[in-house]
Write an enzyme that holds these catalytic residues in place. Structure first.
Site, PDB file in Angstrom:
ATOM      1  N   THR A  46     -22.835 -26.089 -18.558  1.00  0.00           N
ATOM      2  CA  THR A  46     -21.480 -25.845 -18.055  1.00  0.00           C
ATOM      3  C   THR A  46     -20.859 -24.638 -18.751  1.00  0.00           C
ATOM      4  OG1 THR A  46     -21.270 -28.202 -17.596  1.00  0.00           O
ATOM      5  CG2 THR A  46     -19.214 -26.937 -17.735  1.00  0.00           C
ATOM      6  N   ASP A  67     -25.987 -35.540 -26.204  1.00  0.00           N
ATOM      7  CA  ASP A  67     -27.075 -34.964 -27.011  1.00  0.00           C
ATOM      8  C   ASP A  67     -26.558 -34.286 -28.282  1.00  0.00           C
ATOM      9  OD1 ASP A  67     -28.560 -35.709 -24.815  1.00  0.00           O
ATOM     10  OD2 ASP A  67     -28.515 -33.718 -23.910  1.00  0.00           O
ATOM     11  N   ARG A 106     -44.796 -56.959 -34.256  1.00  0.00           N
ATOM     12  CA  ARG A 106     -45.194 -55.843 -33.376  1.00  0.00           C
ATOM     13  C   ARG A 106     -44.618 -54.516 -33.847  1.00  0.00           C
ATOM     14  NH1 ARG A 106     -43.595 -58.735 -27.650  1.00  0.00           N
ATOM     15  NH2 ARG A 106     -45.519 -59.897 -27.394  1.00  0.00           N
ATOM     16  N   HIS A 130     -32.433 -34.852 -24.891  1.00  0.00           N
ATOM     17  CA  HIS A 130     -32.970 -33.599 -24.366  1.00  0.00           C
ATOM     18  C   HIS A 130     -33.821 -32.945 -25.457  1.00  0.00           C
ATOM     19  CE1 HIS A 130     -32.440 -29.758 -21.893  1.00  0.00           C
ATOM     20  NE2 HIS A 130     -33.226 -30.591 -21.259  1.00  0.00           N
TER      21      HIS A 130
HETATM   22  O1  F6P Z   1     -27.750 -34.285 -21.419  1.00  0.00           O
HETATM   23  C1  F6P Z   1     -27.614 -35.649 -21.332  1.00  0.00           C
HETATM   24  C2  F6P Z   1     -28.890 -36.300 -20.890  1.00  0.00           C
HETATM   25  O2  F6P Z   1     -28.671 -37.690 -20.806  1.00  0.00           O
HETATM   26  C3  F6P Z   1     -30.110 -35.979 -21.748  1.00  0.00           C
HETATM   27  O3  F6P Z   1     -30.146 -36.737 -22.918  1.00  0.00           O
HETATM   28  C4  F6P Z   1     -31.209 -36.257 -20.795  1.00  0.00           C
HETATM   29  O4  F6P Z   1     -32.369 -35.519 -21.127  1.00  0.00           O
HETATM   30  C5  F6P Z   1     -30.651 -35.781 -19.495  1.00  0.00           C
HETATM   31  O5  F6P Z   1     -29.250 -35.845 -19.620  1.00  0.00           O
HETATM   32  C6  F6P Z   1     -31.051 -36.602 -18.295  1.00  0.00           C
HETATM   33  O6  F6P Z   1     -30.582 -35.935 -17.180  1.00  0.00           O
HETATM   34  P1  F6P Z   1     -30.369 -36.550 -15.740  1.00  0.00           P
HETATM   35  O7  F6P Z   1     -29.095 -37.301 -15.745  1.00  0.00           O
HETATM   36  O8  F6P Z   1     -30.278 -35.377 -14.847  1.00  0.00           O
HETATM   37  O9  F6P Z   1     -31.543 -37.442 -15.467  1.00  0.00           O
END
Ligand code: F6P
Length: 375
Positions: A115, A137, A172, A181
């Site tokens: 963004t 993230d 386990r 991300h």
């Molecule tokens: O950026 C936030 C996030 O939840 C990341 O942690 C993850 O990799 C990504 O978005 C998942 O994206 P989407 O909602 O497009 O599946």
């Protein structure tokens, strides 16, 4: 210069996050308090391109503080590369037209790194833009905090707490995959707070042998279960090397054909990464002899009621954005700095990532308490 602002727009872009509504409300209530008209645009930049909007009155903003997601809807659409009727199109002009037609004096975009980049482009196209930092993230540069991270941290920590029951009762290994991300903040934070025995993050490539050895040491010491918190972006040393090499080839590729070939190679490596957590659990089972299970937390981490920290942050940065609009400061992100907020030029945020540095105190703390970081 002080602008006599009357009409302001707001949208949410990127993945949804707890606390987005608190920020919409924070901005909206402050703006209404200044006597302005507030328009919300639906589904991120797509709603702006397609002029889909909703009037945000006091009553529309009532009761949303505690609600998860975003009342405006969101999308990952980019203004300059939007899929319209199956074709990728540059919708910048359409967005500028919507903004002008509505007579907007400013637009607030709540989102993460993507963004910030999109907002910078629109700011260069002449729009008065302010962004608010949002991402679970925590990888946005130049801000101490971003909307959503605190709630996701609580949810992920609670999940790790609960996974301990099955791990110790059944003796386990439980490998819990967390979001983030390319950044390890969420996994490192929740792993530390939840007492995970192994924490794997993208910033520290792991060796499966080292993880297995750490788990075996625990067994030898009398603890026959382990919790492994693995970030979705964590990679083995070999995979991380291959990805870095592909990235380098992509950056260095001279012509378009070479670039496309390098990109295809990179995408293939990303594709091969899918299912990595399952493979890791299988490898650990083979190497340690302990039964292994996987739990992928996924979207649970960003769902539901925002924590007080995120409600507070959303309200703070949202209302601060109204003050910036009032004083005519644009092309900035409202960053959280300690208890206050500062306006950081978008050019200093866009394209930058806040990753976990090797010398971060959380890393040191993890090592001190005997957590295996996979290296
Ligand atoms: O950026 C936030 C996030 O939840 C990341 O942690 C993850 O990799 C990504 O978005 C998942 O994206 P989407 O909602 O497009 O599946």
């Amino acid at each position: 210069m002080v602008v006599a602002t009357r009409k302001v727009g707001i949208l949410t872009a990127g993945g949804d996050s707890p606390g987005l509504n608190a920020a919409i409300r924070g901005f909206g209530k402050a703006a209404i308090g200044y006597g302005w008209e507030v328009t919300g645009y639906r589904d991120g930049f797509r709603g702006l391109a397609e002029d889909r909007r909703v009037k945000l009155t006091s009553s529309a903003l009532a009761g949303i503080l505690t609600v998860g997601g975003t009342i405006l809807g969101t999308s990952r659409d980019k203004p300059h590369r939007m899929i319209i009727d199956g074709e990728t199109r540059d919708m910048t002009d359409a967005i500028v037209a919507t903004y002008r037609k509505a007579g907007l004096d400013a637009l607030v975009c709540i989102g993460g790194g993507g963004t910030a980049k999109n907002a910078l482009r629109l700011s260069k196209a002449g729009l008065n833009i302010i962004t608010l930092p949002k991402t679970i993230d925590a990888d946005l540069a130049m801000t101490d905090a971003s909307i959503g991270f605190a709630t996701a941290l609580e949810i992920a920590t609670d999940a790790i707490d609960r996974l301990h029951s099955t791990a110790h009762s059944h003796h386990r290994i439980i490998v819990a995959e967390l979001m983030g991300h390319g950044a390890g903040w969420l996994t490192l934070g929740a792993g530390l707070a939840g007492g995970a025995d192994v924490i794997l993050i993208p910033e520290i490539p792991y060796a499966v042998g080292s993880i297995a050895a750490a788990i075996k040491r625990r067994v030898k010491a009398g603890t026959n279960f382990s919790i492994v918190a693995v970030a979705e972006g964590a990679r083995s040393v070999e995979d991380a090397k291959a990805l870095a090499a592909a990235q380098m080839r992509m950056e260095k590729a001279g012509d378009r054909t070479a670039k496309e070939a390098a990109r295809a190679e990179y995408d293939l490596l990303e594709l091969q990464h899918v299912g990595n957590t399952l493979r890791l659990a299988h490898q650990l089972e083979q190497l340690t002899g302990l039964e292994s299970r996987v739990t992928i937390l996924g979207y649970v981490q960003r769902g539901g009621t925002p924590s007080p920290v995120d409600r507070l942050l959303g309200t703070r940065v949202g209302s601060a954005a109204a003050d910036l609009v009032k004083e005519g400061t644009f092309g900035v992100m409202v960053a959280a700095r300690g208890d206050t907020t500062v306006a950081v030029p978008l050019a200093e945020v866009a394209g930058k990532r806040n990753l976990v540095p090797a010398d971060h105190p959380w890393i040191a703390a993890a090592r001190h308490v005997g957590t295996c970081l996979g290296d």
